[in-house]
Design a protein around this motif. Structure first.
Motif, mmCIF file in Angstrom:
data_model
loop_
_atom_site.group_PDB
_atom_site.id
_atom_site.type_symbol
_atom_site.label_atom_id
_atom_site.label_comp_id
_atom_site.label_asym_id
_atom_site.label_seq_id
_atom_site.Cartn_x
_atom_site.Cartn_y
_atom_site.Cartn_z
ATOM 1 N N MET A 1 0.836 -1.193 0.000
ATOM 2 C CA MET A 1 0.000 0.000 0.000
ATOM 3 C C MET A 1 0.879 1.255 0.000
ATOM 4 N N ASN A 2 0.436 2.242 -0.770
ATOM 5 C CA ASN A 2 1.146 3.514 -0.846
ATOM 6 C C ASN A 2 0.472 4.566 0.029
ATOM 7 N N PHE A 3 1.214 5.597 0.334
ATOM 8 C CA PHE A 3 0.710 6.666 1.181
ATOM 9 C C PHE A 3 0.960 8.005 0.508
ATOM 10 N N HIS A 4 0.198 9.006 0.952
ATOM 11 C CA HIS A 4 0.442 10.358 0.459
ATOM 12 C C HIS A 4 1.651 10.958 1.186
ATOM 13 N N GLU A 5 2.222 11.959 0.529
ATOM 14 C CA GLU A 5 3.356 12.676 1.139
ATOM 15 C C GLU A 5 2.984 13.253 2.511
ATOM 16 N N TYR A 6 1.776 13.851 2.618
ATOM 17 C CA TYR A 6 1.424 14.489 3.897
ATOM 18 C C TYR A 6 1.280 13.439 5.006
ATOM 19 N N GLN A 7 0.820 12.237 4.630
ATOM 20 C CA GLN A 7 0.700 11.170 5.636
ATOM 21 C C GLN A 7 2.095 10.692 6.066
ATOM 22 N N ALA A 8 2.963 10.529 5.071
ATOM 23 C CA ALA A 8 4.327 10.087 5.374
ATOM 24 C C ALA A 8 5.033 11.117 6.247
ATOM 25 N N LYS A 9 4.783 12.404 5.958
ATOM 26 C CA LYS A 9 5.450 13.446 6.748
ATOM 27 C C LYS A 9 4.914 13.500 8.175
ATOM 28 N N ALA B 1 8.525 12.925 0.905
ATOM 29 C CA ALA B 1 8.469 11.680 1.673
ATOM 30 C C ALA B 1 7.541 10.697 0.994
ATOM 31 N N LYS B 2 8.075 9.520 0.799
ATOM 32 C CA LYS B 2 7.258 8.494 0.143
ATOM 33 C C LYS B 2 7.435 7.207 0.922
ATOM 34 N N ILE B 3 6.327 6.574 1.285
ATOM 35 C CA ILE B 3 6.482 5.271 1.927
ATOM 36 C C ILE B 3 5.555 4.253 1.284
ATOM 37 N N ASN B 4 5.987 3.023 1.349
ATOM 38 C CA ASN B 4 5.209 1.910 0.849
ATOM 39 C C ASN B 4 5.231 0.840 1.927
ATOM 40 N N MET B 5 4.043 0.252 2.155
ATOM 41 C CA MET B 5 3.946 -0.720 3.235
ATOM 42 C C MET B 5 3.503 -2.061 2.691
ATOM 43 N N ASP B 6 3.973 -3.113 3.316
ATOM 44 C CA ASP B 6 3.578 -4.463 2.924
ATOM 45 C C ASP B 6 2.103 -4.688 3.267
ATOM 46 N N ASP B 7 1.264 -4.920 2.247
ATOM 47 C CA ASP B 7 -0.183 -5.118 2.472
ATOM 48 C C ASP B 7 -0.460 -6.248 3.458
ATOM 49 N N ASN B 8 0.415 -7.242 3.461
ATOM 50 C CA ASN B 8 0.168 -8.398 4.325
ATOM 51 C C ASN B 8 0.301 -8.058 5.798
ATOM 52 N N ALA C 1 -3.773 1.298 8.029
ATOM 53 C CA ALA C 1 -4.860 0.889 7.135
ATOM 54 C C ALA C 1 -5.867 2.022 6.958
ATOM 55 N N ALA C 2 -6.057 2.816 8.034
ATOM 56 C CA ALA C 2 -7.026 3.921 7.979
ATOM 57 C C ALA C 2 -6.582 5.022 7.018
ATOM 58 N N MET C 3 -5.306 5.026 6.645
ATOM 59 C CA MET C 3 -4.799 6.079 5.744
ATOM 60 C C MET C 3 -4.971 5.708 4.276
ATOM 61 N N ARG C 4 -5.565 4.558 4.022
ATOM 62 C CA ARG C 4 -5.681 4.108 2.644
ATOM 63 C C ARG C 4 -6.522 5.079 1.816
ATOM 64 N N ASP C 5 -6.096 5.368 0.610
ATOM 65 C CA ASP C 5 -6.856 6.221 -0.304
ATOM 66 C C ASP C 5 -7.102 5.445 -1.590
ATOM 67 N N GLU C 6 -8.279 4.827 -1.653
ATOM 68 C CA GLU C 6 -8.582 3.962 -2.798
ATOM 69 C C GLU C 6 -8.667 4.722 -4.112
ATOM 70 N N ALA C 7 -8.944 6.035 -4.019
ATOM 71 C CA ALA C 7 -9.048 6.825 -5.254
ATOM 72 C C ALA C 7 -7.720 6.851 -6.012
ATOM 73 N N GLN C 8 -6.616 6.539 -5.307
ATOM 74 C CA GLN C 8 -5.293 6.546 -5.944
ATOM 75 C C GLN C 8 -4.923 5.176 -6.515
#
Ligand code: GDP
Ligand code: MN
Length: 392
Positions: free
Chosen positions: A1-9, A214-221, A230-237
């Motif tokens: 799962m990917n995150f937005h820059e503002y979330q990563a920051k 800032a860019k982060i990627n997390m293991d979905d598992n 998980a609450a930060m997920r943005d399905e629109a992306q």
């Protein structure tokens, strides 16, 4: 799962990694309020999408007035951004980050990732930051410093010195880098990340190291044990088909070929894609419907693979180990009837109650092409896809 820059920051800040003050805004009004409350004379408006390369795509702008904050926010919110990192998708901009703008003395690169070859977390750093690091790796690999972290010992301060002096930093900046890297390593392991990338890490006008991006990627598992993440997920992306599949518990990845594959088991799905390619075909997707699948999931899986634009044949490869082939056959028949499949469907069944399954398919009256084994199935699917291409 990917995150937005503002979330990563926000995560960076909570781990003590220096970032500039910033606020996320979803409307031009919110953006102006955010800029006012941040104060200062210059701001940067940054489109929030799950990809880097925004700067070149018009998604990062420095502004000096509140009117420009509004205008740039308005412009970005109406954009769709596609960069070399969006994999062919055009991502909607639903929010922008308004941050204090800063002077930049130099732009560096720092990342940490799961290093599968060395089975550890590896840091990569370079004094050549701000630009495409892939380009640096390809043309000037000597400008990239790597540091492997021992899983048992964890990150050690001497490794930050190796990195910092390797990047040509001063003693003061190496001290700051030590704090940043050890915090990044804690964040990485605490949150089960697979990638964290700071590009650029800058030396700002006050001579301090700060994470500008800032860019982060997390293991979905690992999402099940990180509800905050998980609450930060943005399905629109996300790829809409992949998002729909994940809601149904299906492991689905869009690819760019024309033969849709529906397989139970990840290993068998990979083998199926290999055999399709060996026979000259191109898979339209990876899809694992799970080892213990049922008729309902087979139906959902059909809907999902048929939503792919380029699908010209479907290859179903089910091994009845846990599941019964007759139940799968019923699922396929129900799905083909209900979903209205208009492309050829090649089915290879093997395992428990396979004869009953094949009989059901043969007697269904549907134009389902039966295959004897995996290679036969792949050949028939490739031929069917080629024929339907000719027919169009
Ligand atoms: P990306 O293009 O998606 O990777 O977005 P970044 O956040 O990395 O921003 C791209 C570029 O914009 C950076 O490499 C900087 O050169 C520039 N930039 C971003 N924020 C600022 C800022 O506050 N001040 C200045 N001077 N430049 C900035
Ligand atoms: Mn960047």
């Amino acid at each position: 799962m990917n995150f937005h820059e503002y979330q990563a920051k926000e995560l960076f800040a909570s781990y003590g990694i220096p970032v500039h003050a910033g606020k996320v805004a979803r409307t031009p009004d919110e953006a102006v309020v955010a800029a006012q409350s941040l104060g200062g004379k210059m701001w940067v408006v940054k489109a929030q999408v799950h990809a880097g390369g925004r700067g070149k795509a018009g998604g990062v702008k420095l502004v000096r007035t509140l009117d420009d904050v509004r205008a740039e926010t308005e412009r970005m919110l109406s954009m769709k951004i596609s960069t070399y990192q969006t994999g062919g998708l055009a991502l909607p901009v639903d929010s922008v980050l308004i941050a204090e703008a800063t002077d930049i003395e130099s732009e560096l690169y720092l990342s940490a990732l799961i290093d599968r070859v060395n089975r550890c977390v590896t840091f990569m750093g370079s004094a050549a930051g701000g630009v495409d690091i892939e380009q640096v790796a390809a043309t000037e690999p000597e400008k990239i410093v790597t540091v492997k972290v021992d899983n048992t010992a964890g990150f050690q301060a001497y490794q930050a010195r190796q990195m910092g002096f390797g990047m040509g930093l001063s003693a003061k900046h190496v001290r700051q880098l030590t704090g940043i890297m050890s915090a990044l390593y804690r964040l990485f392991t605490d949150k089960d990340l697979s990638l964290v990338e700071v590009n650029p890490l800058i030396i700002d006008g006050k001579d301090n190291l700060i994470a500008l991006d800032a860019k982060i990627n997390m293991d979905d598992n690992a999402l099940f044990r990180h509800h905050d993440m998980a609450a930060m997920r943005d399905e629109a992306q996300e790829d809409p088909t992949e998002a729909a599949a994940s809601r149904h518990g299906l492991n689905y990845i869009t690819l760019d070929g024309n033969i849709a594959c529906m397989v139970n088991g990840a290993g068998l799905a990979m083998a199926t894609m290999d055999v399709v390619k060996l026979n000259g075909g191109e898979p339209a997707n990876f899809l694992d419907v799970g080892g213990g699948t049922n008729a309902e999931r087979v139906k959902e899986a059909f809907k999902i693979i048929l939503s792919g634009e380029h699908v010209e044949a479907i290859l179903v490869n089910i091994f009845g180990g846990i599941v019964r082939c007759d139940l799968i056959a019923q699922g396929i028949i129900a799905a083909v009837e209900e979903v209205g499949v208009s492309v050829p469907v090649v089915v290879r069944l093997a395992g428990t109650l396979v004869d009953e399954g094949r009989k059901l398919l043969a007697e269904s009256g549907l134009a389902i092409i039966s295959a004897a084994d995996l290679n036969d199935a792949a050949q028939k699917a490739v031929a069917a896809a080629n024929n339907s291409e000719v027919a169009q």
